[in-house]
Every structure is written in structure tokens, then in C-alpha cells.
Design a protein around this motif. Structure first.
Motif, PDB file in Angstrom:
ATOM      1  N   TYR A  33       0.751 -16.684   3.235  1.00  0.00           N
ATOM      2  CA  TYR A  33       0.137 -16.734   4.567  1.00  0.00           C
ATOM      3  C   TYR A  33      -0.181 -15.348   5.121  1.00  0.00           C
ATOM      4  N   ALA A  34       0.206 -14.296   4.401  1.00  0.00           N
ATOM      5  CA  ALA A  34      -0.083 -12.934   4.884  1.00  0.00           C
ATOM      6  C   ALA A  34       0.052 -11.961   3.719  1.00  0.00           C
ATOM      7  N   THR A  35      -0.449 -10.753   3.920  1.00  0.00           N
ATOM      8  CA  THR A  35      -0.286  -9.725   2.889  1.00  0.00           C
ATOM      9  C   THR A  35       0.445  -8.529   3.465  1.00  0.00           C
ATOM     10  N   GLY A  36       1.073  -7.786   2.612  1.00  0.00           N
ATOM     11  CA  GLY A  36       1.761  -6.573   3.043  1.00  0.00           C
ATOM     12  C   GLY A  36       1.498  -5.466   2.038  1.00  0.00           C
ATOM     13  N   VAL A  37       1.742  -4.236   2.457  1.00  0.00           N
ATOM     14  CA  VAL A  37       1.606  -3.088   1.559  1.00  0.00           C
ATOM     15  C   VAL A  37       2.830  -2.218   1.771  1.00  0.00           C
ATOM     16  N   GLN A  38       3.430  -1.770   0.684  1.00  0.00           N
ATOM     17  CA  GLN A  38       4.545  -0.829   0.828  1.00  0.00           C
ATOM     18  C   GLN A  38       3.974   0.548   1.186  1.00  0.00           C
ATOM     19  N   VAL A  39       4.522   1.145   2.231  1.00  0.00           N
ATOM     20  CA  VAL A  39       4.049   2.471   2.649  1.00  0.00           C
ATOM     21  C   VAL A  39       5.251   3.414   2.814  1.00  0.00           C
TER      22      VAL A  39
END
Ligand code: ARG
Length: 288
Positions: free
Chosen positions: A145-151
Motif C-alpha cells: 500500500y506504500a513505498t519507502g526508501v532507506q536514507v
């Protein structure tokens, strides 16, 4: 590159799972035209008009228990009264409503939140949980339902400017998260070595440690990273996003949970299809 491949694989698996969930949906008594209802203030949904309600069992009768770790804004955090608020509880409340269940939120450490589902203490874990191969071995997942990015978060005056600059530095992460798993991997696998990574109870304590100079950087998902940097002057996010991920709801692998899992996945899919999930994401995540 390896990580990217692993992620791709995970994604393919999620979509395969979602597709297979969809193909098995019962043609009977579709909860008609729910797509037109507003996400908010729709108190009239009767459990009785949901044919699926009778089919599934939950950990506690009449309740949908969601485990989470509410130190991960904007997905979940606590307000002044201690109530858990954010994207995940909002979506969860709508799923519970569709299923005719009362939502109960259990706020624990992130690794405990993942375990709760596996141990049959919670019906689902919603905590900005990234789908990956290891977790797919012990949990089921809904569609994403969503995306994320490691930062990477560093102090504004840091000499670290990119991922290579992290070599030999001390990195803070949240225990049990994908950020920790990647960062603590061996350098051959694109990590920085376990000895260079400190696991904190949650993102907030990791950022506190960064502010106090106990670590040189924090690796965390971009959503909370943005909020932490906004709330803590003197910190910045490096322009080099690391690993991209998909968030989904973690579910029990037990056969006895199959019907509930399908109902949860169907409810989520309806909320995605009618734009409700996107509007909740937009409400919490302001465009750059
Ligand atoms: N997406 C990362 C993971 O799944 C971090 C999630 C942390 N979530 C939280 N609510 N603390 O490992």
C-alpha cells in the motif's frame, strides 16, 4: 545491485501473492458499491452486511488486533493523549470497519510487533513493514500500500556526503528493521559490517543518539527521516537514497488465518482501488 535484485524478487512475490489472493475471492455477495463511500465519518457500516464476517476468526472475537511500533511518523506515532495516530492506524480503522470489527492497537517494539503476528497474539502487523524474503518465510503479506526508501541522516556539518562516506563510521538503526539488516551486512554484500552499526529501540532514540554524537549517521526509511529532520534542526538527509522498498500489512501464516487474511487483503484492495489509501498518504506526506 544485489539488494535491488532481492527487492525485485520480493516485489514479484508480493504481487504473485496478491494476484493469487484475488483469484480466489468469492463471487458471492460482494459488499456493493463501497467504492463510492467517503473514508471519513461513515459510521453506518453494519457488520451484518458483510458476508465475509461470519467466515473468519480473529485472535479475539469481534476485534482486529494490530501490532505496531508507534515511533515511526507519519506511518505511526502517538499524540498528546498517547493515542496511536498516522497513516497505518487510519487505514487499519477503515479495514476494521469494513470487516465489522473493533480495531485494537498494540504499540510495542518493532521486532515484537513482527513477532506478535507470528505467535498468534495479533491479527496483523501494520508498522511501515517492508516485504522481504526472510519475512515472507514466516509471515504472509497483503498487497503493498506504500513505498519507502532507506536514507541516511547526518548532522548538517558532517563530512559524510554519500554512501561510501559511511565506511568506518558508526551508524545508528532501529533494531529489527531492514535498514539495520542492510547496514550490518558485510561490505561484500554492500553493508558496513555489524561492528559499525548500533541498534536502537526505535527511530526516535537512534536520532537522539545522532544528536548527542554517539553515532555518525542514522539509516532509516525516508518518511520518518523527513519528520525527524524537520523536528530536529541541525540534521539533514543525504541526497543519495539507498534501497527502495514496498510496505504491506504482515499477516499470520497459519491456515486458520487464511479467511481473515483474505478479508483484510480484499478490504485493503478496495481502499486502494477507490483512492482512499492515496488520499490518506497525501494527507500525511506533503509533496516536495
Ligand atoms: N520499513 C522498515 C522495516 O520494515 C522499518 C519499519 C519500522 N517501523 C516502525 N513502525 N518502527 O524494517
Amino acid at each position: 545491485m544485489k539488494k535491488f535484485l532481492a527487492l525485485l524478487l520480493a516485489l514479484v512475490m508480493v504481487f504473485a501473492l496478491a494476484a493469487c489472493g484475488e483469484s480466489t475471492t468469492e463471487p458471492s455477495t460482494a459488499p456493493t458499491t463501497e467504492a463510492t463511500t467517503e473514508p471519513s465519518a461513515e459510521a453506518s457500516t453494519e457488520p451484518s452486511d458483510n458476508a465475509e464476517a461470519a467466515d473468519f476468526t480473529t485472535v479475539e472475537e469481534g476485534k482486529l488486533i494490530m501490532s505496531t511500533n508507534a515511533a515511526f511518523p507519519p506511518y505511526e506515532t502517538t499524540d498528546d493523549t498517547g493515542a496511536v495516530i498516522g497513516i497505518d492506524p487510519e487505514i487499519a480503522a477503515l479495514i476494521a470497519e469494513k470487516l465489522g470489527l473493533e480495531l485494537v492497537i498494540d504499540d510495542v517494539d518493532f521486532d515484537s510487533a513482527l513477532l506478535a503476528v507470528q505467535q498468534g497474539k495479533a491479527d496483523m502487523v501494520m508498522a511501515g513493514v517492508t516485504v522481504n524474503e526472510d519475512r515472507l518465510a514466516v509471515m504472509d503479506f497483503t498487497t503493498s500500500y506504500a513505498t519507502g526508501v532507506q536514507v541516511v541522516i547526518v548532522p548538517e556539518d558532517s563530512d559524510i556526503t554519500d554512501m561510501d562516506g559511511l565506511e568506518g563510521k558508526l551508524i545508528g538503526c532501529q533494531r529489527g528493521t531492514t535498514g539495520y539488516i542492510y547496514a550490518s551486512d558485510t561490505p561484500e554484500n554492500g553493508g558496513y559490517g555489524e561492528e559499525n552499526v548500533v541498534a536502537y529501540d526505535n527511530g526516535i532514540t537512534a536520532v537522539e543518539a545522532l544528536k548527542n554524537g554517539q553515532v555518525d549517521a542514522v539509516i532509516i526509511d525516508n518518511g520518518p527521516a523527513k519528520e525527524f529532520v524537520e523536528a530536529n534542526p541541525g540534521l539533514k538527509i543525504l541526497e543519495t537514497p539507498w534501497v527502495e522498498e514496498e510496505y504491506a500489512i504482515g499477516l499470520s501464516k497459519a491456515d486458520s488465518a487464511d479467511a481473515l487474511n483474505e478479508a483484510i487483503n480484499n478490504a485493503l484492495q478496495e481502499l486502494i482501488d477507490d483512492g482512499t489509501v492515496q488520499s490518506i498518504l497525501d494527507k500525511y506526506i506533503t509533496a516536495e
